[in-house]
Enzyme design. Sequence first.
Site, mmCIF file in Angstrom:
data_model
loop_
_atom_site.group_PDB
_atom_site.id
_atom_site.type_symbol
_atom_site.label_atom_id
_atom_site.label_comp_id
_atom_site.label_asym_id
_atom_site.label_seq_id
_atom_site.Cartn_x
_atom_site.Cartn_y
_atom_site.Cartn_z
ATOM 1 N N SER A 176 23.119 -13.290 8.594
ATOM 2 C CA SER A 176 22.265 -13.525 9.764
ATOM 3 C C SER A 176 22.005 -14.997 10.045
ATOM 4 O O SER A 176 21.348 -15.321 11.036
ATOM 5 C CB SER A 176 20.932 -12.795 9.584
ATOM 6 O OG SER A 176 20.235 -13.305 8.471
ATOM 7 N N GLY A 201 0.788 -1.229 0.000
ATOM 8 C CA GLY A 201 0.000 0.000 0.000
ATOM 9 C C GLY A 201 0.813 1.268 0.000
ATOM 10 O O GLY A 201 0.321 2.314 0.436
ATOM 11 N N LYS A 249 10.796 -10.985 9.996
ATOM 12 C CA LYS A 249 11.145 -12.319 10.491
ATOM 13 C C LYS A 249 10.176 -12.780 11.575
ATOM 14 O O LYS A 249 9.844 -13.968 11.659
ATOM 15 C CB LYS A 249 12.579 -12.310 11.006
ATOM 16 C CG LYS A 249 13.610 -12.088 9.899
ATOM 17 C CD LYS A 249 15.034 -12.047 10.423
ATOM 18 C CE LYS A 249 16.025 -11.850 9.276
ATOM 19 N NZ LYS A 249 17.429 -11.803 9.732
#
Length: 940
Positions: A841, A469, A884
């Site tokens: 990560s 959006g 995440k």
Amino acid sequence: MLKLFTSSASRVHHLTPVSRVVGSSPVESPLFKALSQITGWNRRSTSLGHRAFFCSEPTNGEAAAEAETKAVESDSEVSDSKSSSAIVPTNPRPEDCLTVLALPVPHRPLFPGFYMPIYVKDPKVLAALQESRRRQAPYAGAFLLKDDPSADSSSSTDAEKNINELKGKELLNRLHEVGTLAQISSIQGDQVILVGHRRLRIKEMVSEEPLTVKVDHLKDNPFDMDDDVVKATSFEVISTLRDVLKTSSLWRDHVQTYTQHIGDFTYPRLADFGAAICGANRHQAQEVLEELDVHKRLRLTLELMKKEMEISKIQETIAKAIEEKISGEQRRYLLNEQLKAIKKELGVETDDKSALSAKFKERIEPNKEKIPAHVLQVIEEELTKLQLLEASSSEFNVTRNYLDWLTILPWGNYSNENFDVARAQTILDEDHYGLSDVKERILEFIAVGRLRGTSQGKIICLSGPPGVGKTSIGRSIARALNRKFFRFSVGGLADVAEIKGHRRTYVGAMPGKMVQCLKSVGTANPLVLIDEIDKLGRGHAGDPASALLELLDPEQNANFLDHYLDVTIDLSKVLFVCTANVIDMIPNPLLDRMEVISIAGYITDEKVHIARDYLEKTARGDCGVKPEQVEVSDAALLSLIENYCREAGVRNLQKQIEKIYRKIALKLVREGAVPEEPAVASDPEEAEIVADVGESIENHTVEENTVSSAEEPKEEAQTEKIAIETVMIDESNLADYVGKPVFHAEKLYEQTPVGVVMGLAWTSMGGSTLYIETTVVEEGEGKGGLNITGQLGDVMKESAQIAHTVARKIMLEKEPENQFFANSKLHLHVPAGATPKDGPSAGCTMITSLLSLATKKPVRKDLAMTGEVTLTGRILPIGGVKEKTIAARRSQIKTIIFPEANRRDFDELAENVKEGLNVHFVDDYGKIFELAFGYDKQED
């Protein structure tokens, strides 16, 4: 070998009649005048006129030949190299020529009494023709070529090339049998002028190079000159020729000459003349040439003349239409000019330049006090310049366009802004669900404007995956602030001129997008949405990212300079909203001037609310389905989101909901759920027809059911329409509307096996779970090593090597006697193999996978982790905490391990995102080891 002579004058140039008119000299003959106009012959070169005759009778050729030979005997030696109309002796007589050179004519046959210029490219043929003239036998046979079935008829160049290559029997087979005995009038270079005498038929070949053939001279079949049918046909030909004369001036002189002296030629000549001047194709003309029956030849010629007449009429109609159109436009133009002159004399209207100047002054008059002084000065100078320029000059148009842009811009014209925070909050909530951080920032902007009494331009960058959006919220912000909205996309933009404009020296120069925006919205404080700013291009026309610096920098855009206008514009009141998928692709100097607001995407609960409150209502209205006709359960929406639309945004969810409602609409129509009122017709007549059809259908229904009352069937029909059951969409029949599920559960294991650990990853599409798998390939003393697969990037490969080292270190500390890593060759894989992956990560996840294999112990259930690891075991912060976390919730993960440095990022998340999660924050891998493998102790 041969090339037909062509000219732009007309097709008459190809076949021109050369008949003498009894009682008139060749020079004074109307036909000769026409010939002189077309071919360029003049009074000094009249010898061809003396010898240009019909030679269908032997005596004609003999008399003319003898007369001409005596007249020019002294000049015969030089005639070949000079004028193409030189007099050539014609002995022997034409009927004595029984062996002639065969010359192919590619386009149209040569008729008796007409001349034809051709080009001879073959040196042997040209030498033979010259030799024939020297031997006073200047005759050859002209035969039309047949179509080559193997050649492309559309390629004239290839056709001519093929003709030049034809020799001997091959050429003979391509020639029509019937041709024309032609006198070689002149030879100049490779151009040969042929004059047709009589018809010939090929008997046999005499020699191949050059092609020489034996011929028979053909005579017309006997006919009765007084036959009424022949007379009627010939006079119809003459009448048609006269009609052609009225519609076409192309043949006027020729037709007048022959119709005035009808007694000078016979019926066969009339047929040949008509066929020769017609625009018939080669096959039709050859058919006339081969016809020896005079009556049939006249009939064929008449058919061709009728076709020519129809073509002439069409040409005349087209010419008249064009002439009338042009005349009407000219008349209208003259009347307009006269009207302008009259109005100018009466003082009613001024000239164009005065009118333009008045229009431009009228534009700036209401806001003249708000226009900057330097801009007003430029406008006055350009108005003065406009009066001195000619209206027809190019500089006049450039100046007029420049003034048009300068005077139409909204100098100092600002829209009234909304500083009502409550109203703005209501508007933002109406259009979008969630996005509290974005809404909070807009409300802060409004609050500051209310306290100051005015607002300043800001640069906001909305960053997030597709479909969340970003673009639509820019429109909502404009509505909440009561500002005009303008959007332009810079994705792939590689030309600086699109932003800064073109210099006026260039043809077709235009201002940049920002100036076009101000003209379009009509205010100086719009909300400008710059879409896809992370996809800027860069080409030979400059770097658009650098050009945007001046546009977006608050310190510079108060004096923004467009190359076309060449005057500074104040853009300090403009609110810029940029959108991007990945801010890493935005140049740092540009990113430094923006206030970045990340839109991470929507969790499942938010998607359910959006689907129920926004998307479903819109799709239902677009498809014409009433709320009571369909019911979609929450379980169906949840299944749709989890199994079909897992992306961070809701664009695909909107498509799937629209797909469901389209199928529902089709089902309702098939079951008879039509609207009670008749369909809206485009006009009153159509509306009456629809009403009549509806009434007849109702009457028909009454008759079938034998209902006595006229009102009862209508009530029953309405009852049937209302009685249709509501369509129910639930999880059981969802696949009937949207097909098989696209996604499956990301959680592959209820209890993760040894060597498998779930990690968390972030992409431009949002967050996702990621499994790290490790297994033993080979065991043996000193065979320790690590293989890595899964299409990993360099950073992730380095993380795997670091993880292997840290795991060996931890294992050495906890179990010194364990030599697993020293004696085991391991294979680490990150599925899916087709998806590229990179980033640091996954370090702690890789260490945990290796240690699980070394200790032969699986990690605890419902555990996911993320974090970068150093060689000393320290856990470094990562990005994409919200994404995440959303991915973990989607996979029903309850326990998450984050780096300690990301605690603040997690605390800022909405409560509905954090609800039900057991999150641990660590700064050293030792804590992760306890959480992953110490579950037995924790349970105790």
